[in-house]
Structures are given as structure tokens and as C-alpha cells.
Write an enzyme that holds these catalytic residues in place. Structure first.
Site, PDB file in Angstrom:
ATOM      1  N   CYS A  56      40.838  36.196  49.934  1.00 50.95           N
ATOM      2  CA  CYS A  56      39.873  37.287  49.935  1.00 50.95           C
ATOM      3  C   CYS A  56      40.191  38.142  48.717  1.00 50.95           C
ATOM      4  O   CYS A  56      41.150  38.896  48.712  1.00 50.95           O
ATOM      5  CB  CYS A  56      40.048  38.062  51.237  1.00 50.95           C
ATOM      6  SG  CYS A  56      38.870  39.373  51.454  1.00 50.95           S
ATOM      7  N   CYS A  77      45.263  39.614  32.775  1.00 49.72           N
ATOM      8  CA  CYS A  77      45.984  38.778  31.799  1.00 49.72           C
ATOM      9  C   CYS A  77      45.238  37.524  31.394  1.00 49.72           C
ATOM     10  O   CYS A  77      45.771  36.711  30.652  1.00 49.72           O
ATOM     11  CB  CYS A  77      47.355  38.401  32.354  1.00 49.72           C
ATOM     12  SG  CYS A  77      47.251  37.321  33.796  1.00 49.72           S
ATOM     13  N   CYS A 135      41.927  36.149  35.784  1.00 48.99           N
ATOM     14  CA  CYS A 135      42.535  37.446  36.077  1.00 48.99           C
ATOM     15  C   CYS A 135      42.099  38.469  35.035  1.00 48.99           C
ATOM     16  O   CYS A 135      42.207  38.221  33.833  1.00 48.99           O
ATOM     17  CB  CYS A 135      44.058  37.302  36.066  1.00 48.99           C
ATOM     18  SG  CYS A 135      44.913  38.860  36.353  1.00 48.99           S
ATOM     19  N   CYS A 157      50.816  38.691  35.356  1.00 49.53           N
ATOM     20  CA  CYS A 157      50.759  40.139  35.073  1.00 49.53           C
ATOM     21  C   CYS A 157      51.133  40.982  36.288  1.00 49.53           C
ATOM     22  O   CYS A 157      51.182  42.195  36.200  1.00 49.53           O
ATOM     23  CB  CYS A 157      49.377  40.529  34.567  1.00 49.53           C
ATOM     24  SG  CYS A 157      48.090  40.499  35.829  1.00 49.53           S
TER      25      CYS A 157
HETATM   26 ZN   LIG Z   1      47.059  38.444  35.817  1.00 53.03          ZN
END
Ligand SMILES: [Zn+2]
Length: 120
Positions: free
Chosen positions: A108, A40, A37, A88
Site C-alpha cells: 500500500c 532517489c 522512488c 534513500c
Molecule cells: Zn528511494
């Protein structure tokens, strides 16, 4: 959020935006590694769960356990399942039921929201 994000990244993560199809360099990423991610640094996907869906967005048939929460998105008039990073709360994409076996799912994901870390 732990990082300084670009306007594009903020638009997708915080405002549930979508990057234009076919624009992510990660569409063509085929190396072994993991996807994290951008908000985060949580590990979200493994490269072995990535596949070429032809949709124009990086696609995965399975995410790591317990990293996302989902909600129903009715913003376009079509009911879609949207998913957010649990840690997050950043928006990443939508889940569809047209993925390959064994899950039949297609995550997706906006490539803008992912960091790929190749395994050396
Ligand atoms: Zn995150």
C-alpha cells in the site's frame, strides 16, 4: 535525497506520513510502465504488479527484488509492516497480507512517493 522535494513528499518519505486516501492520480494509472522512488529514482514497481485494491492508495502485489527494507510499525497501536526504500531510506507505505495471488501481499504505497514512467 537527490531531488528537491515538496513538503508533502518530505512529510511522507522522512517522517513516515500518509497521504489522504484517494488523492493520488496514480490510483487510476493503468498504462504500462514502471514506478520509481521520488527520493532517489530507484525503480520499485512494475505496472503489471499493480492492481486496484479499492483502498485509495496505489497498490501492488509485488515489488522489485531487494529495493525495500521493512520494519514493524506500532505507531497506531496496530502492528503493521512498514517499508522503506533501501537506497534513500524514504518511507513508502505498509505491506498487508490481503493481496491477490500469487503473493497474497498488498504493498500500500503513497502515490506521493512514486514517479510513474510510462513505456512508450
Ligand atoms: Zn528511494
Amino acid at each position: 535525497m537527490v531531488k528537491d522535494l515538496t513538503e508533502d513528499q518530505k512529510h511522507i518519505l522522512l517522517k513516515e506520513g500518509t497521504e489522504p486516501a484517494g488523492t493520488s492520480p496514480l490510483n487510476h494509472e493503468q498504462r504500462i510502465g514502471d514506478y520509481y522512488c521520488i527520493g532517489c529514482d530507484t525503480k520499485l514497481f512494475e505496472s503489471k504488479k499493480k492492481y486496484d485494491s479499492g483502498s485509495g492508495w496505489p497498490s501492488f502485489f509485488e515489488a522489485l527484488p531487494n529495493v525495500f527494507e521493512t520494519k514493524i510499525d506500532n505507531s497506531t497501536g496496530l502492528l503493521r509492516t512498514e517499508y522503506h526504500c533501501k537506497k534513500c531510506r524514504g518511507h513508502h507505505g505498509h505491506i498487508f497480507d490481503d493481496g491477490p495471488k500469487p503473493t497474497g501481499k498488498r504493498y500500500c504505497n503513497n502515490g506521493t512517493c512514486l514517479i510513474f514512467k510510462p513505456k512508450i
